[in-house]
Design an enzyme around this catalytic site. Structure first.
Site, short mmCIF file in Angstrom:
data_model
loop_
_atom_site.label_atom_id
_atom_site.label_comp_id
_atom_site.label_asym_id
_atom_site.label_seq_id
_atom_site.Cartn_x
_atom_site.Cartn_y
_atom_site.Cartn_z
CG ASP A 88 -36.88 0.76 -68.08
OD1 ASP A 88 -37.77 1.57 -68.41
OD2 ASP A 88 -36.52 -0.17 -68.81
CG ASP A 146 -35.19 -0.51 -74.01
OD1 ASP A 146 -34.80 -0.13 -72.89
OD2 ASP A 146 -36.40 -0.57 -74.32
#
Length: 405
Positions: free
Chosen positions: A226, A272
């Protein structure tokens, strides 16, 4: 107020929180400044929507792990799968980047829309199945059906599709299909959220980490993934601007001004939710295995998720810059339970716990090709496993909000 950017990724690793400030995200010719009330409502709603699939998906994962029905056996992620997952996700992301550079965005989005139309119907139907079982009385004539497609005949016959369902499943499919048509035609944010919540809940329920070490490997790898793709390149930004998909939860910041027709959204990527969610679900199963009538590790990790998500929002608004949510969620969701285990003297026990012992030894791995057979739950799970490494679908004919990681 500076314009934010959203970073999407393949289904398992998606964009983080996104505040949008443009009424026309395609050319950014106008700016929309959200009110304090609108911003608070949007982010508060996103946090609540993120917590729902994690909480209920974790509870359902306990039942799923104890199921004796072969069609309900979850997909098990091993340490080997977890180690190469960020590499596969990176290749998929870069592949999507090249794909949108070469081919027409409109046709690619149309193809992805049809794919997620089918996938969303199956996922939402699976999510609704337990509810349908409670709504219909026991006296309801629940007939059984089977849809079977085979190739060849005789001894060489092979099953291509073996889909078993009953009347209650059929009602769920009809309702889910109506939502699917609504999404396909209107791309409304409520339909998007219904699909997004179904995807997230299915992911948390049906994707099982085999142990805590595997969870740490997976979350650590995606943490690096990420941060690299958000801050190191513009690949995610380019992919984000190329399509829209029901792989994120959205909530309008201008809902108070425009009602259900609002178009300036704050967003939270499903990755997420699902990635920390499957780790939190693992800790709940560990709590159950201790047989102490306590859910210490589950609640500590659940509160850690809330803390990490809140910290993401705070940093984003403080520095006026997009933030990858896993940068904050991973340390919180892993660190809090480890600290609790250290204080309780159960760290060794926690890391030696094997979730795979609760299911059949032959339970499928994430790397195996999904089998399209069994009940609606198994078919939805198989389709979800495919979506994990494929990607999103679009929103046509609606201004895309300025993306944020």
């Amino acid at each position: 107020m500076s314009e934010a950017e959203q970073i999407p990724a393949p289904a398992p690793v998606l964009d983080a929180l996104n505040g949008t400030n443009g009424t026309d995200a395609l050319n950014a010719t106008a700016k929309f400044v959200a009110t304090t009330e609108g911003t608070a409502l949007a982010y508060g709603s996103l946090v609540v929507m993120a917590l729902l699939p994690i909480f209920f998906g974790a509870l359902r994962s306990v039942t799923c792990s104890k199921s004796k029905n072969a069609s309900d056996i979850p997909e098990t992620i091993t340490s080997r799968d977890a180690a190469r997952f960020p590499i596969i996700a990176s290749c998929t992301l870069f592949g999507l980047y090249l794909f949108f550079k070469v081919f027409s965005q409109e046709y690619v989005n149309l193809l992805l829309s049809l794919y997620f139309f089918v996938l969303g119907i199956l996922a939402l139907s699976h999510t609704m199945s337990p509810l349908m079982g409670r709504i219909f009385p026991e006296s309801f004539p629940n007939k059984q059906y089977q849809l079977l497609f085979t190739q060849c005949s005789g001894e060489s016959r092979q099953e291509l599709l073996n889909y078993e369902f009953d009347t209650k499943n059929l009602v769920s499919l009809i309702i889910s299909s109506a939502v699917g048509v609504w999404y396909l035609l209107k791309k409304h944010w409520i339909a998007n959220n219904l699909f997004g919540l179904a995807f997230a809940l299915n992911g948390v329920e049906l994707l099982h980490l085999n142990n805590v070490s595997t969870g740490c490997i997976l979350l650590g790898g995606l943490f690096v993934y990420d941060v690299f793709w958000v801050f190191g390149t513009n690949v995610m930004v380019t992919v984000a601007k190329s399509f829209e998909a029901p792989i994120k939860l959205v909530f309008p910041q201008d809902l108070l001004e425009k009602g259900l027709g609002a178009s300036n959204f704050a967003m939270l990527g499903l990755g997420d939710i699902v990635i920390p969610g499957i780790f939190i679900a693992l800790l709940l199963r560990f709590d159950v295995s201790l047989k102490k009538n306590s859910r210490t590790y589950f609640y500590s990790s659940f509160l850690a998720y809330i803390f990490g998500l809140g910290l993401t929002i705070f940093v984003m608004h403080t520095f006026k810059h997009a933030q990858p949510a896993l940068l904050y969620l991973v340390p919180a969701c892993v660190g809090f339970p480890v600290i609790v285990a250290l204080f309780k003297g159960e760290l060794t026990e926690m890391f030696s716990y094997e979730s795979s012992q609760e299911v059949f030894p032959g339970s499928p791995r994430l790397t195996s090709f999904p089998t399209v057979s069994g009940s609606p739950a198994s078919l939805a799970r198989s389709m979800d496993a495919v979506s994990t490494v494929t990607g999103p679908s679009p929103y046509h004919r609606r201004p895309q909000p300025s993306p944020l990681m």
